[in-house]
Design a protein around this motif. Structure first.
Motif, PDB file in Angstrom:
ATOM      1  N   ARG A 132      -7.994  -5.720  -7.528  1.00  0.00           N
ATOM      2  CA  ARG A 132      -7.032  -4.818  -8.164  1.00  0.00           C
ATOM      3  C   ARG A 132      -5.602  -5.292  -7.970  1.00  0.00           C
ATOM      4  N   MET A 133      -5.284  -5.814  -6.793  1.00  0.00           N
ATOM      5  CA  MET A 133      -3.927  -6.321  -6.554  1.00  0.00           C
ATOM      6  C   MET A 133      -3.638  -7.521  -7.452  1.00  0.00           C
ATOM      7  N   ARG A 134      -4.632  -8.407  -7.637  1.00  0.00           N
ATOM      8  CA  ARG A 134      -4.439  -9.547  -8.540  1.00  0.00           C
ATOM      9  C   ARG A 134      -4.260  -9.089  -9.981  1.00  0.00           C
TER      10      ARG A 134
ATOM     11  N   ARG B 147     -17.462   3.521  -0.120  1.00  0.00           N
ATOM     12  CA  ARG B 147     -16.212   3.983   0.506  1.00  0.00           C
ATOM     13  C   ARG B 147     -15.093   4.219  -0.506  1.00  0.00           C
ATOM     14  N   CYS B 148     -14.973   3.323  -1.505  1.00  0.00           N
ATOM     15  CA  CYS B 148     -13.854   3.448  -2.461  1.00  0.00           C
ATOM     16  C   CYS B 148     -14.316   3.756  -3.878  1.00  0.00           C
ATOM     17  N   HIS B 149     -15.614   3.786  -4.098  1.00  0.00           N
ATOM     18  CA  HIS B 149     -16.185   4.015  -5.437  1.00  0.00           C
ATOM     19  C   HIS B 149     -15.647   2.999  -6.442  1.00  0.00           C
TER      20      HIS B 149
ATOM     21  N   PRO C  95     -11.132  -1.894   3.019  1.00  0.00           N
ATOM     22  CA  PRO C  95     -11.508  -3.128   3.693  1.00  0.00           C
ATOM     23  C   PRO C  95     -13.009  -3.420   3.617  1.00  0.00           C
ATOM     24  N   TYR C  96     -13.768  -2.563   2.946  1.00  0.00           N
ATOM     25  CA  TYR C  96     -15.219  -2.684   2.930  1.00  0.00           C
ATOM     26  C   TYR C  96     -15.758  -3.494   1.754  1.00  0.00           C
ATOM     27  N   CYS C  97     -14.899  -3.821   0.798  1.00  0.00           N
ATOM     28  CA  CYS C  97     -15.313  -4.622  -0.352  1.00  0.00           C
ATOM     29  C   CYS C  97     -14.114  -5.446  -0.824  1.00  0.00           C
TER      30      CYS C  97
ATOM     31  N   SER D  58      -9.452   1.723  -3.434  1.00  0.00           N
ATOM     32  CA  SER D  58      -8.663   2.659  -2.635  1.00  0.00           C
ATOM     33  C   SER D  58      -9.582   3.616  -1.884  1.00  0.00           C
ATOM     34  N   LEU D  59      -9.307   3.814  -0.619  1.00  0.00           N
ATOM     35  CA  LEU D  59     -10.111   4.746   0.165  1.00  0.00           C
ATOM     36  C   LEU D  59      -9.939   6.185  -0.310  1.00  0.00           C
ATOM     37  N   SER D  60      -8.888   6.448  -1.092  1.00  0.00           N
ATOM     38  CA  SER D  60      -8.721   7.781  -1.685  1.00  0.00           C
ATOM     39  C   SER D  60      -9.631   7.959  -2.902  1.00  0.00           C
ATOM     40  N   LYS D  61     -10.319   6.883  -3.293  1.00  0.00           N
ATOM     41  CA  LYS D  61     -11.235   6.862  -4.445  1.00  0.00           C
ATOM     42  C   LYS D  61     -10.510   7.095  -5.771  1.00  0.00           C
TER      43      LYS D  61
END
Length: 68
Positions: free
Chosen positions: A31-33, A5-7, A23-25, A11-14
């Motif tokens: 990344r936020m950390r 989904r995010c590669h 939300p799938y992984c 981000s879902l925008s990849k």
């Protein structure tokens, strides 16, 4: 690549510069950390460069522990 989904960008925008909303992984949370750490410790570092270094480090660590 683990997440279709995010590669593995979080981000879902990849895109590494996209909003970390996958939300799938657990990549968005990672990344936020990393971005929070960078704001405190390396404010002039680019997030794309940091994310690339982080991903290469994770891959190297996984390869080092996988000694079949």
């Amino acid at each position: 690549m683990k997440c279709d989904r995010c590669h593995d960008t979080g981000s879902l925008s990849k895109s590494v510069v996209g909003f970390p909303d996958c939300p799938y992984c657990d990549t968005a949370d990672e990344r936020m950390r990393l971005e929070a750490w960078a704001r405190r410790n390396a404010p002039s570092a680019g997030i794309v460069d940091l994310w690339t270094i982080y991903q290469h480090g994770k891959a190297a660590a996984a390869g080092a522990t996988n000694t079949n």
